[in-house]
Each structure stands twice: as C-alpha cells, then as structure tokens.
Design a protein around this motif. Structure first.
Motif, mmCIF file in Angstrom:
data_model
loop_
_atom_site.group_PDB
_atom_site.id
_atom_site.type_symbol
_atom_site.label_atom_id
_atom_site.label_comp_id
_atom_site.label_asym_id
_atom_site.label_seq_id
_atom_site.Cartn_x
_atom_site.Cartn_y
_atom_site.Cartn_z
ATOM 1 N N GLU A 10 13.482 -18.045 -21.982
ATOM 2 C CA GLU A 10 12.570 -18.689 -23.719
ATOM 3 C C GLU A 10 12.860 -19.379 -23.520
ATOM 4 O O GLU A 10 13.236 -20.687 -24.078
ATOM 5 C CB GLU A 10 13.793 -17.953 -24.959
ATOM 6 C CG GLU A 10 13.242 -18.265 -26.393
ATOM 7 C CD GLU A 10 14.534 -18.264 -27.146
ATOM 8 O OE1 GLU A 10 14.218 -17.777 -28.517
ATOM 9 O OE2 GLU A 10 15.943 -18.648 -26.968
ATOM 10 N N ASN A 11 10.989 -19.775 -23.423
ATOM 11 C CA ASN A 11 10.491 -21.249 -23.354
ATOM 12 C C ASN A 11 10.319 -22.079 -22.126
ATOM 13 O O ASN A 11 10.973 -20.912 -21.099
ATOM 14 C CB ASN A 11 10.629 -22.267 -24.590
ATOM 15 C CG ASN A 11 9.895 -21.205 -26.226
ATOM 16 O OD1 ASN A 11 9.131 -20.908 -26.349
ATOM 17 N ND2 ASN A 11 10.450 -21.401 -27.166
ATOM 18 N N ASN A 12 10.622 -22.976 -21.912
ATOM 19 C CA ASN A 12 10.948 -23.596 -20.704
ATOM 20 C C ASN A 12 12.577 -23.397 -20.329
ATOM 21 O O ASN A 12 12.737 -24.505 -19.690
ATOM 22 C CB ASN A 12 10.262 -24.677 -21.036
ATOM 23 C CG ASN A 12 8.220 -24.425 -20.117
ATOM 24 O OD1 ASN A 12 8.085 -23.442 -19.661
ATOM 25 N ND2 ASN A 12 7.572 -25.436 -20.370
ATOM 26 N N THR A 13 12.851 -23.502 -21.055
ATOM 27 C CA THR A 13 14.243 -23.937 -21.535
ATOM 28 C C THR A 13 15.225 -23.070 -20.454
ATOM 29 O O THR A 13 14.929 -21.858 -19.871
ATOM 30 C CB THR A 13 15.307 -23.221 -22.880
ATOM 31 O OG1 THR A 13 15.105 -23.358 -24.256
ATOM 32 C CG2 THR A 13 16.761 -23.456 -22.622
ATOM 33 N N THR A 37 8.785 -13.156 -28.284
ATOM 34 C CA THR A 37 6.951 -12.786 -28.790
ATOM 35 C C THR A 37 6.135 -13.897 -28.146
ATOM 36 O O THR A 37 6.810 -14.078 -26.353
ATOM 37 C CB THR A 37 7.606 -13.101 -30.369
ATOM 38 O OG1 THR A 37 8.060 -14.619 -29.860
ATOM 39 C CG2 THR A 37 8.444 -12.457 -31.033
ATOM 40 N N THR A 38 5.205 -13.907 -27.763
ATOM 41 C CA THR A 38 4.538 -14.546 -27.083
ATOM 42 C C THR A 38 4.945 -16.059 -27.101
ATOM 43 O O THR A 38 4.459 -16.397 -28.024
ATOM 44 C CB THR A 38 2.944 -14.279 -27.724
ATOM 45 O OG1 THR A 38 3.298 -12.690 -27.023
ATOM 46 C CG2 THR A 38 1.464 -14.598 -26.720
ATOM 47 N N PRO A 39 4.727 -16.455 -25.897
ATOM 48 C CA PRO A 39 5.009 -17.629 -26.111
ATOM 49 C C PRO A 39 3.806 -19.238 -26.803
ATOM 50 O O PRO A 39 2.337 -17.611 -26.289
ATOM 51 C CB PRO A 39 5.221 -18.188 -24.857
ATOM 52 C CG PRO A 39 5.371 -17.334 -23.859
ATOM 53 C CD PRO A 39 4.903 -15.756 -24.903
ATOM 54 N N SER A 40 3.963 -19.686 -27.034
ATOM 55 C CA SER A 40 2.710 -20.660 -26.826
ATOM 56 C C SER A 40 2.232 -20.925 -25.522
ATOM 57 O O SER A 40 2.279 -20.827 -24.231
ATOM 58 C CB SER A 40 2.655 -22.631 -27.368
ATOM 59 O OG SER A 40 3.557 -23.152 -26.425
ATOM 60 N N TYR A 41 0.401 -21.311 -26.266
ATOM 61 C CA TYR A 41 -0.646 -21.231 -24.774
ATOM 62 C C TYR A 41 0.364 -22.778 -24.054
ATOM 63 O O TYR A 41 0.532 -22.751 -22.111
ATOM 64 C CB TYR A 41 -1.863 -21.892 -25.146
ATOM 65 C CG TYR A 41 -2.668 -20.957 -25.382
ATOM 66 C CD1 TYR A 41 -1.700 -19.126 -25.694
ATOM 67 C CD2 TYR A 41 -3.660 -21.220 -26.760
ATOM 68 C CE1 TYR A 41 -2.324 -18.039 -26.398
ATOM 69 C CE2 TYR A 41 -3.703 -19.674 -27.337
ATOM 70 C CZ TYR A 41 -3.128 -18.449 -26.291
ATOM 71 O OH TYR A 41 -4.591 -17.411 -27.614
ATOM 72 N N ARG A 80 -5.180 -9.441 -26.836
ATOM 73 C CA ARG A 80 -5.890 -9.142 -25.947
ATOM 74 C C ARG A 80 -6.657 -10.944 -25.490
ATOM 75 O O ARG A 80 -6.512 -11.136 -24.194
ATOM 76 C CB ARG A 80 -7.934 -8.355 -26.492
ATOM 77 C CG ARG A 80 -7.169 -6.872 -26.016
ATOM 78 C CD ARG A 80 -7.692 -6.205 -26.289
ATOM 79 N NE ARG A 80 -10.151 -7.083 -25.556
ATOM 80 C CZ ARG A 80 -10.323 -6.137 -25.133
ATOM 81 N NH1 ARG A 80 -10.740 -5.020 -25.020
ATOM 82 N NH2 ARG A 80 -11.504 -6.978 -23.955
ATOM 83 N N VAL A 81 -6.978 -11.612 -26.874
ATOM 84 C CA VAL A 81 -6.812 -12.690 -26.893
ATOM 85 C C VAL A 81 -5.765 -13.607 -25.891
ATOM 86 O O VAL A 81 -6.025 -14.716 -24.687
ATOM 87 C CB VAL A 81 -7.076 -13.917 -28.021
ATOM 88 C CG1 VAL A 81 -7.129 -15.410 -28.010
ATOM 89 C CG2 VAL A 81 -7.794 -13.094 -29.001
ATOM 90 N N ASP A 82 -4.216 -13.764 -25.684
ATOM 91 C CA ASP A 82 -2.919 -14.131 -25.957
ATOM 92 C C ASP A 82 -3.407 -13.495 -24.314
ATOM 93 O O ASP A 82 -2.647 -14.172 -23.329
ATOM 94 C CB ASP A 82 -1.867 -13.167 -26.147
ATOM 95 C CG ASP A 82 -2.022 -14.033 -27.617
ATOM 96 O OD1 ASP A 82 -2.344 -14.929 -27.879
ATOM 97 O OD2 ASP A 82 -0.964 -13.405 -28.167
ATOM 98 N N ILE A 83 -3.726 -12.147 -23.990
ATOM 99 C CA ILE A 83 -4.240 -11.738 -22.299
ATOM 100 C C ILE A 83 -4.522 -12.707 -21.741
ATOM 101 O O ILE A 83 -4.587 -12.702 -20.016
ATOM 102 C CB ILE A 83 -4.316 -10.511 -22.124
ATOM 103 C CG1 ILE A 83 -2.434 -9.093 -22.467
ATOM 104 C CG2 ILE A 83 -4.259 -10.090 -20.373
ATOM 105 C CD1 ILE A 83 -2.813 -8.288 -22.717
ATOM 106 N N ALA A 84 -5.590 -12.842 -22.212
ATOM 107 C CA ALA A 84 -6.836 -13.480 -21.537
ATOM 108 C C ALA A 84 -6.546 -15.168 -21.092
ATOM 109 O O ALA A 84 -6.615 -15.651 -20.043
ATOM 110 C CB ALA A 84 -8.352 -13.947 -22.495
ATOM 111 N N GLN A 85 -5.876 -15.967 -22.290
ATOM 112 C CA GLN A 85 -5.207 -17.137 -22.499
ATOM 113 C C GLN A 85 -4.044 -16.888 -21.068
ATOM 114 O O GLN A 85 -4.194 -18.095 -20.353
ATOM 115 C CB GLN A 85 -5.115 -17.288 -23.583
ATOM 116 C CG GLN A 85 -5.667 -17.747 -24.559
ATOM 117 C CD GLN A 85 -6.636 -19.399 -24.139
ATOM 118 O OE1 GLN A 85 -6.145 -19.946 -23.308
ATOM 119 N NE2 GLN A 85 -8.157 -18.689 -23.643
ATOM 120 N N ALA A 86 -3.003 -16.307 -21.230
ATOM 121 C CA ALA A 86 -2.119 -16.091 -19.797
ATOM 122 C C ALA A 86 -2.847 -16.455 -18.496
ATOM 123 O O ALA A 86 -2.225 -16.729 -17.233
ATOM 124 C CB ALA A 86 -1.038 -14.870 -20.085
#
Length: 213
Positions: A10-13, A37-41, A80-86
C-alpha cells in the motif's frame, strides 16, 4: 522451480523492508481497505526508482475506485491514462480486472486497456474470483488469447482458505498448462506459505504478509 513471492504494498509503506526481505515482485496500490486502487504518480515514480535499483519487478494496480469491476467509458479512459503513466514512470507490469454486469470477463474493456502495450507484464487480479464458475474456463481461454501473463485468484469460495480451495485452483493450473501463470493470494503469509505450496501446484504467491520483516 524457484518460488516467486509478490508483496502487495500500500503506497511506499514497508516497500524497502519487503525488498530487503527478498520479495521478487511488488504489487503497488493504494486503499487496501477497498481491495486496492491506483496509487498516485508520485508514489509510482518513487517505487519504480527503488525497484529498478534493486532488480525487483514492479506491477501497478490500475483500478479507479473500490466496488465492482464494471467500468464506465470515462473510467476506462482514465485507466488508459494511468497505464500510460505507469509505463512511462518505469513500472514493469500492470494489474487490473474488468467484468460485465453479468459476472463475465469483459473482453472488450480488457482489449481496450492493453492495446498498444508490448513491454509490460499483464496480471488479471482477483476479479477473476467473481466470474461465474461455469464460465471460468472460457475466461481462462480468453485471457490467454488477450495475452495476459498471469491471474491472481483465491478460489470461488472466498470464505475458505487457499488450501481448502486447492482442488479448484489446481484444476485451473492443469487447464492452462504453461500458457498462463496462476498466482494465488488471500490469507497467505510467511508463516503458512510452505504449507500452501505443498498443496497448490504453483510457484507464485501473493500477499501483504508474504515475507517477515
């Protein structure tokens, strides 16, 4: 065969601690209280840098919200935007699942999300457990045809342990042979991992407590 341990972060924890404990892959997400859910960029960026420096694979959860896995056109566009950013930030894989309101695999939505992806591992997550039992083998065929690398599952009966669901899971493993990796999760810890590995015929395991630190 080498055992693969995927740590659900969960996040960087606890990320650094898990890597030092010897995990092979990270599934990075947010909001574990709703199943992830999707983590932040920013979180993806920092996790990717850490994983790249240590040689650990990084799969990012792509899920815009909690709840069901039936997504609107707007949600799919956001995914799709999240995938591209990841991908841009250095993740080696993505994790998602799309279903129809009839609890079938949403092939169209999956195809839409993975179009153009050639350099990332694809994992279909535990949404698989919600597919109608009578249609799961068809779904396995469809996931193979779509090009998924693995699925994460616990079994039809969520109230039972992975060990209690082992016969069902092993049928899936035999069915897909070497065409699709079956990763099991849900209640697997560093304490019971060896016991699970004796009865489930896979070498890939997933959990928030898959290693001790």
């Amino acid at each position: 065969m080498k055992m693969i341990r995927e740590f659900c972060a969960e996040n960087n924890t606890y990320l650094e601690k898990a890597i030092k404990a010897g995990v092979d892959r990270i599934e990075l997400c947010d909001n574990l209280a709703v199943g992830g859910t999707t983590p932040s960029y920013g979180i993806i960026d920092q996790a990717a840098k850490l994983c790249q420096s240590t040689g650990v694979e990084l799969s990012v959860m792509i899920r815009p919200r909690g709840g069901d896995f039936c997504y609107s056109e707007q949600e799919l566009a956001a995914m799709r935007v999240d995938i591209a950013q990841a991908n841009k930030l250095g993740a080696t894989g993505i994790v998602f699942g799309c279903l129809t309101s009839a609890h079938q695999l949403d092939v169209r939505a999956c195809q839409y999300l993975i179009d153009g992806i050639s350099n990332m591992d694809l994992t279909f997550h535990m949404a698989f457990d919600q597919i109608n039992p009578s249609e799961k083998y068809q779904a396995l065929d469809q996931l193979i045809e779509l090009g998924f690398d693995r699925i994460l599952l616990h079994g039809n009966q969520s109230e039972k342990t992975v060990i209690e669901n082992a016969d069902e899971i092993n049928h899936y493993i035999d069915y897909v042979a070497d065409k699709l990796e079956i990763m099991v999760g849900g209640g697997i810890t560093a304490t019971n991992l060896q016991e699970v590995a004796k009865v489930v015929r896979t070498n890939t395991f997933h959990g928030t407590k898959i290693v001790s630190f």
